[in-house]
Scaffold this active site. Sequence first.
Site, PDB file in Angstrom:
ATOM      1  N   PHE A 160       0.813  -1.226   0.000  1.00 26.89           N
ATOM      2  CA  PHE A 160       0.000   0.000   0.000  1.00 26.89           C
ATOM      3  C   PHE A 160       0.836   1.262   0.000  1.00 26.89           C
ATOM      4  CE2 PHE A 160       0.993  -0.141   4.513  1.00 26.89           C
ATOM      5  CZ  PHE A 160       1.136   1.197   4.823  1.00 26.89           C
ATOM      6  N   LYS A 184      -1.301  -7.020  -9.178  1.00 27.55           N
ATOM      7  CA  LYS A 184      -2.261  -7.124  -8.062  1.00 27.55           C
ATOM      8  C   LYS A 184      -1.808  -6.088  -7.030  1.00 27.55           C
ATOM      9  CE  LYS A 184      -3.186  -8.383  -4.386  1.00 27.55           C
ATOM     10  NZ  LYS A 184      -3.459  -7.370  -3.343  1.00 27.55           N
ATOM     11  N   GLU A 187      -5.033  -3.729  -1.917  1.00 24.51           N
ATOM     12  CA  GLU A 187      -6.476  -3.502  -1.869  1.00 24.51           C
ATOM     13  C   GLU A 187      -6.818  -2.270  -1.027  1.00 24.51           C
ATOM     14  OE1 GLU A 187      -4.601  -5.829  -0.590  1.00 24.51           O
ATOM     15  OE2 GLU A 187      -5.588  -7.065   0.916  1.00 24.51           O
ATOM     16  N   CYS A 292       9.609   1.778   3.230  1.00 15.44           N
ATOM     17  CA  CYS A 292      10.522   0.671   3.542  1.00 15.44           C
ATOM     18  C   CYS A 292      11.938   1.186   3.722  1.00 15.44           C
ATOM     19  CB  CYS A 292      10.483  -0.373   2.448  1.00 15.44           C
ATOM     20  SG  CYS A 292      11.098   0.275   0.909  1.00 15.44           S
ATOM     21  N   GLU A 394       9.693  -4.060  12.769  1.00 15.48           N
ATOM     22  CA  GLU A 394       9.353  -2.944  11.887  1.00 15.48           C
ATOM     23  C   GLU A 394       8.004  -2.389  12.359  1.00 15.48           C
ATOM     24  OE1 GLU A 394       7.868  -3.769   7.870  1.00 15.48           O
ATOM     25  OE2 GLU A 394       9.197  -2.204   7.112  1.00 15.48           O
TER      26      GLU A 394
HETATM   27  P1  NAD Z   1       1.551  -6.677   2.972  1.00 15.36           P
HETATM   28  O1  NAD Z   1       2.583  -7.735   3.035  1.00 15.36           O
HETATM   29  O2  NAD Z   1       0.447  -6.709   3.952  1.00 15.36           O
HETATM   30  O3  NAD Z   1       0.835  -6.675   1.530  1.00 15.36           O
HETATM   31  C1  NAD Z   1       1.585  -6.613   0.343  1.00 15.36           C
HETATM   32  C2  NAD Z   1       0.776  -7.264  -0.776  1.00 15.36           C
HETATM   33  O4  NAD Z   1       0.604  -8.649  -0.473  1.00 15.36           O
HETATM   34  C3  NAD Z   1      -0.626  -6.690  -0.952  1.00 15.36           C
HETATM   35  O5  NAD Z   1      -0.913  -6.643  -2.321  1.00 15.36           O
HETATM   36  C4  NAD Z   1      -1.514  -7.686  -0.243  1.00 15.36           C
HETATM   37  O6  NAD Z   1      -2.803  -7.768  -0.787  1.00 15.36           O
HETATM   38  C5  NAD Z   1      -0.783  -8.989  -0.432  1.00 15.36           C
HETATM   39  N1  NAD Z   1      -0.947  -9.920   0.685  1.00 15.36           N
HETATM   40  C6  NAD Z   1      -1.161  -9.620   1.986  1.00 15.36           C
HETATM   41  N2  NAD Z   1      -1.214 -10.744   2.729  1.00 15.36           N
HETATM   42  C7  NAD Z   1      -1.029 -11.773   1.882  1.00 15.36           C
HETATM   43  C8  NAD Z   1      -0.974 -13.189   2.045  1.00 15.36           C
HETATM   44  N3  NAD Z   1      -1.124 -13.755   3.237  1.00 15.36           N
HETATM   45  N4  NAD Z   1      -0.767 -13.953   0.948  1.00 15.36           N
HETATM   46  C9  NAD Z   1      -0.597 -13.383  -0.263  1.00 15.36           C
HETATM   47  N5  NAD Z   1      -0.646 -12.049  -0.479  1.00 15.36           N
HETATM   48  C10 NAD Z   1      -0.851 -11.248   0.575  1.00 15.36           C
HETATM   49  O7  NAD Z   1       2.335  -5.274   3.024  1.00 15.36           O
HETATM   50  P2  NAD Z   1       1.726  -3.819   3.150  1.00 15.36           P
HETATM   51  O8  NAD Z   1       1.238  -3.611   4.540  1.00 15.36           O
HETATM   52  O9  NAD Z   1       0.814  -3.523   2.017  1.00 15.36           O
HETATM   53  O10 NAD Z   1       3.034  -2.926   2.916  1.00 15.36           O
HETATM   54  C11 NAD Z   1       3.930  -2.575   3.919  1.00 15.36           C
HETATM   55  C12 NAD Z   1       5.118  -3.512   3.956  1.00 15.36           C
HETATM   56  O11 NAD Z   1       5.787  -3.518   2.704  1.00 15.36           O
HETATM   57  C13 NAD Z   1       6.178  -3.079   4.965  1.00 15.36           C
HETATM   58  O12 NAD Z   1       6.661  -4.211   5.631  1.00 15.36           O
HETATM   59  C14 NAD Z   1       7.257  -2.449   4.100  1.00 15.36           C
HETATM   60  O13 NAD Z   1       8.557  -2.466   4.655  1.00 15.36           O
HETATM   61  C15 NAD Z   1       7.185  -3.315   2.904  1.00 15.36           C
HETATM   62  N6  NAD Z   1       7.771  -2.669   1.742  1.00 15.36           N
HETATM   63  C16 NAD Z   1       9.003  -3.111   1.338  1.00 15.36           C
HETATM   64  C17 NAD Z   1       9.624  -2.490   0.280  1.00 15.36           C
HETATM   65  C18 NAD Z   1      10.984  -2.948  -0.168  1.00 15.36           C
HETATM   66  O14 NAD Z   1      11.404  -2.511  -1.218  1.00 15.36           O
HETATM   67  N7  NAD Z   1      11.663  -3.819   0.555  1.00 15.36           N
HETATM   68  C19 NAD Z   1       8.995  -1.432  -0.393  1.00 15.36           C
HETATM   69  C20 NAD Z   1       7.734  -1.015   0.041  1.00 15.36           C
HETATM   70  C21 NAD Z   1       7.133  -1.646   1.122  1.00 15.36           C
END
Ligand code: NAD
Length: 509
Positions: A160, A184, A187, A292, A394
Site C-alpha cells: 500500500f 495485483k 487492496e 521501507c 518494523e
Molecule cells: P503486505 O505484506 O500486507 O501486503 C503486500 C501485498 O501482499 C498486498 O498486495 C496484499 O494484498 C498482499 N498480501 C497480503 N497478505 C497476503 C498473504 N497472506 N498472501 C498473499 N498475499 C498477501 O504489506 P503492506 O502492509 O501492504 O506494505 C507494507 C510492507 O511492505 C512493509 O513491511 C514495508 O517495509 C514493505 N515494503 C518493502 C519495500 C521494499 O522494497 N523492501 C517497499 C515497500 C514496502
Amino acid sequence: MSSPEAPAVSAVSGYLGHFIDGKEVSDRERTQDVFDPASGEVRCKVGLAGKSTVLDAVAAAASAFPTWRETPPQKRAQVLFRYKQLLQENSKIICQLITAEHGKVIDDAHGELTRGIEVVDYACGISELLKGEYSKNAGPEIDSWSEFQPLGVVAGITPFNFPAMVPMWMFPMAIACGNTFILKPSERDPSPALLLGKLLTDAGLPDGVFNVINGDSDTVQYLIDDERIEAFSFVGSTPVAESIFRRCSAEGKRVQALGGAKNHAVILPDADLDNAVNALMGAAYGSCGERCMAISVVVCVGDDTADKTVALLQEKISDLKIGPGVDAANDMGPLISKDALQRVTQYINQGVAEGADLLEDGRGFSLVGHESGFFIGATLFDRVQPSMSIYRDEIFGPVLCVLRVESLGAAMKLINQHEFGNGACLFTRDGESARYFSNNVQVGMVGVNIPLPVPIASQSFGGWKRSLFGDLYVYGPDAITFYTRRKTMTQRWPTGSFTEKARYAFPSS
Ligand code: NAD
C-alpha cells in the site's frame, strides 16, 4: 488522450473493479472498503477478484504474449515514450488519487510518481538494454551469441505504501522486455494502479499486455496456482514475502520478494548535526514513517552526540505540521488505516512498558475536523535497548528510536546483527569512517550523509538478509535479468564444401 479531470477508472461509481484486456471488469462477489485516511470515511468499495476473474486476466495476458513478444523492442519503447508523456500530463490526478487513498502529503505523492516515471524513462532504452552479446569465430567458422528472451506472463504484487511507484518498479521493465503483466496492487489504495493501466492503453499498449486485478491473499493464491504465470515480483511485509518466495519456488516459478526493514542512521561526533537532523526528520516522519527505506533507528556515537541530536530532534518535532495530505503546507499525513493506528499505538505502549524514555508521544493525536482520521503524532524514544520490541520489529509508523553506543564498530554491530538489511546511512565528515562503513555494513543500500539512499532507475533496488528473498533486485539492470531468459546460440556456416568426421572428444576450439 485522457483529460486530467476525468480518469476513466475511478471511485466515482463507488466501486472499483479490475482492468483486464484493456477494459474495466466488474467482480462484486467479494468487496472491501477503501478509506480516505484523513477523514476515516469509506471512499469506495474495491472488488476482490475471485478465481474466474484471475483466470480471465491470465488468459488475456497469455493470448497477448505471442504478438507482444515479437513486437520489436523499439516499437515497445515508442509506447513507453508516449506513456511517459501521459504520466506527466496526468500527474496531478494520479497524485490526488495517491493522497486520497494512502494519505501522504501531495508533494510526497509527486516525489513517488517522479521516481516511478524515472523507471519508465530507463525502460525506454530497451533496444540498447536487450542488445545481447556476440562472439564471432567462437570456433572455426562458428559464431556464438546470447540473447534475452521474455518469460511470458509475469505478475507483480505490491504494497500500500507506494501505490504508483512500486508497481512502476516492475511493469515498465517487464513489458519493455516483451512480457505481459498482471498487477495485483494493494487492496487498501487501488485507484492509482487502475489509472496507470488505463493510461498504458491510451499510450497504445495492445490489450491484454497489462492487466490489473484487485484482491487479497485469496486472489494471490489463485495467481500462484496458475501454471501459465512464469514469474512473480513481490513487495510487501517480510512474513508474506517469505511465504510467497517459498510457494513460488516450490511451483518452479521465478520469484523476487522484497520485505520489511529497520533502517539505521549512525551519527558520528564529527557529523554536521543540523543537516543530519533535518535529514532524519524527513526520513523518519515523511510519509508518516510508512516507507521501507524510512529511518526508524538513530544510533548516536557518544552521549554528547546523542544529547545534541535528541535536543535538535525535539525542537523540530514541535514544528512538524500534521494534517491532511491534500494541504501541501503539511509535513506529515495520517497512517493508512485504523488497524495501523492501533498497531503503532500498541508499539508505543510496549516501548514505555519495556523502559525506553518516551520523549515525544504521538498517541492520542487529534485534529479538529478530522477526529476520525487515522492521525498519530511524531514519536521519539531515547535510550532504547536492542532487546526491546520497538527496536527489533518494523513498526511502519512515525516512531524514531535513539540508541547510544561508544563507537562506530558498536553501531555497525547492531546493524549487522539485525534481521533486516534494507538500508543504512552514516553521518560524518570523515572519509575513512565512511569508507569503512560502506564496505562492511550488512545491508543492500548505503547512504553517506544521505538519509534515503534509494537507487536511481539505472541502478537496482534491494536489500539483504530478511529484507529480500531471491537473488535479483528490482528495476535497473537486474530487471533485465529477472524478466528475461538467456538463450545462447552457437552456429556453424562453413564456406564451400564441408565434411567433418565423427569426433568423440569433447568439442573445443
Ligand atoms: P503486505 O505484506 O500486507 O501486503 C503486500 C501485498 O501482499 C498486498 O498486495 C496484499 O494484498 C498482499 N498480501 C497480503 N497478505 C497476503 C498473504 N497472506 N498472501 C498473499 N498475499 C498477501 O504489506 P503492506 O502492509 O501492504 O506494505 C507494507 C510492507 O511492505 C512493509 O513491511 C514495508 O517495509 C514493505 N515494503 C518493502 C519495500 C521494499 O522494497 N523492501 C517497499 C515497500 C514496502
